[in-house]
Design a protein around this motif. Structure first.
Motif, PDB file in Angstrom:
ATOM      1  N   MET A   1       0.810  -1.209   0.000  1.00  0.00           N
ATOM      2  CA  MET A   1       0.000   0.000   0.000  1.00  0.00           C
ATOM      3  C   MET A   1       0.845   1.261   0.000  1.00  0.00           C
ATOM      4  SD  MET A   1      -2.944  -1.156  -0.309  1.00  0.00           S
ATOM      5  CE  MET A   1      -4.013   0.212   0.017  1.00  0.00           C
ATOM      6  N   ALA A   2       2.020   1.220   0.602  1.00  0.00           N
ATOM      7  CA  ALA A   2       2.858   2.419   0.678  1.00  0.00           C
ATOM      8  C   ALA A   2       3.788   2.545  -0.534  1.00  0.00           C
ATOM      9  CB  ALA A   2       3.676   2.386   1.967  1.00  0.00           C
TER      10      ALA A   2
ATOM     11  N   THR B   1      -7.800   2.780   3.244  1.00  0.00           N
ATOM     12  CA  THR B   1      -7.436   1.614   4.050  1.00  0.00           C
ATOM     13  C   THR B   1      -6.760   2.058   5.330  1.00  0.00           C
ATOM     14  OG1 THR B   1      -7.086   0.277   2.068  1.00  0.00           O
ATOM     15  CG2 THR B   1      -6.107  -0.542   4.109  1.00  0.00           C
ATOM     16  N   GLU B   2      -7.185   1.473   6.436  1.00  0.00           N
ATOM     17  CA  GLU B   2      -6.519   1.646   7.726  1.00  0.00           C
ATOM     18  C   GLU B   2      -6.207   0.241   8.227  1.00  0.00           C
ATOM     19  OE1 GLU B   2      -8.801   5.543   9.522  1.00  0.00           O
ATOM     20  OE2 GLU B   2      -9.534   3.557  10.032  1.00  0.00           O
TER      21      GLU B   2
ATOM     22  N   LEU C   1      -1.141   1.732   9.547  1.00  0.00           N
ATOM     23  CA  LEU C   1      -1.086   2.103   8.135  1.00  0.00           C
ATOM     24  C   LEU C   1      -2.339   2.884   7.786  1.00  0.00           C
ATOM     25  CD1 LEU C   1      -0.224   1.666   5.015  1.00  0.00           C
ATOM     26  CD2 LEU C   1      -1.898  -0.170   5.121  1.00  0.00           C
ATOM     27  N   GLU C   2      -2.156   3.949   7.041  1.00  0.00           N
ATOM     28  CA  GLU C   2      -3.264   4.657   6.417  1.00  0.00           C
ATOM     29  C   GLU C   2      -2.892   4.833   4.955  1.00  0.00           C
ATOM     30  OE1 GLU C   2      -3.589   8.343   8.540  1.00  0.00           O
ATOM     31  OE2 GLU C   2      -4.997   7.498   9.967  1.00  0.00           O
ATOM     32  N   SER C   3      -3.812   4.526   4.058  1.00  0.00           N
ATOM     33  CA  SER C   3      -3.512   4.703   2.644  1.00  0.00           C
ATOM     34  C   SER C   3      -4.772   5.040   1.863  1.00  0.00           C
ATOM     35  CB  SER C   3      -2.862   3.450   2.052  1.00  0.00           C
ATOM     36  OG  SER C   3      -3.826   2.424   1.934  1.00  0.00           O
TER      37      SER C   3
ATOM     38  N   GLY D   1       0.377   6.141   0.954  1.00  0.00           N
ATOM     39  CA  GLY D   1       0.156   5.691   2.315  1.00  0.00           C
ATOM     40  C   GLY D   1       1.254   6.121   3.247  1.00  0.00           C
TER      41      GLY D   1
END
Length: 193
Positions: free
Chosen positions: A18-19, A183-184, A94-96, A40
């Motif tokens: 995701m990042a 997405t978290e 994670l946040e994306s 992310g």
């Protein structure tokens, strides 16, 4: 140190994916590929267990800066008895946001989903929770000079959004439909030093 749990490895793989920055997505009908954007950020907290109160289900953690905090642990954490003073707890967040251009009317992926994975009973505590929210938006206007895009969401309201990388505005046209996925994810593992 003991091997990290499979749960943590799954979370790390998800976070790395995701990042990553940019990706190629298949269109929803699978006929051609279009670029998508994934942005992310990941934060990591590592702390040492300084106390465990099994009756109250409270774990006291001390981070590298010396801050000490108590955490209430729910009954769903069946492996709490394995946690001992001196164990190392690692929590990753994670946040994306992922954006994909899709064909109009094909937004089958819109909605919400939550996934929870826990360590098996008897293993060292660990787990991951992932929350995803997807929605579709229609591109109403593009301002390349200002680095903004106007999007109309499913509720019919239009918002102007600043774009992190204005070069991405070349990948969309007015009238395109975008599938936007937020997405978290949180992953936790406990290891013996």
């Amino acid at each position: 140190m003991r091997k990290k749990s499979v749960v943590l490895l799954m979370a790390l793989a998800l976070m790395a994916l995701m990042a990553a920055g940019c990706a190629t997505f298949k269109t929803s009908d699978g006929d051609d590929e279009r670029s998508g954007i994934v942005r992310g950020k990941v934060a990591v907290l590592t702390a040492t267990v300084v106390a465990v109160d099994m009756k109250k289900r409270i774990v006291t953690l001390k981070d590298s800066g010396g801050d000490v905090r108590d955490f209430k642990v729910g009954k769903e954490a069946v492996n709490l008895p394995q946690v001992k003073t001196g164990d190392i707890v690692t929590i990753k967040f994670l946040e994306s946001v992922a954006v994909e251009v899709i064909k109009p009317g094909t937004a089958a992926g819109a909605g919400t989903a939550t996934t929870i994975v826990r360590a098996k009973p008897g293993e060292m505590p660990g787990g991951m929770i992932t929350r995803q929210r997807s929605l579709t938006a229609t591109v109403k206007a593009i301002d390349k000079d200002g680095g903004t895009i106007s999007l109309m969401g499913p509720n019919g309201k239009t918002v102007k959004v600043n774009v992190v990388d204005p070069a991405n505005l070349d990948k969309v046209s007015v009238g395109d439909e975008l599938l936007i996925t937020f997405t978290e994810a949180e992953a936790i593992s406990v290891e013996r030093p």
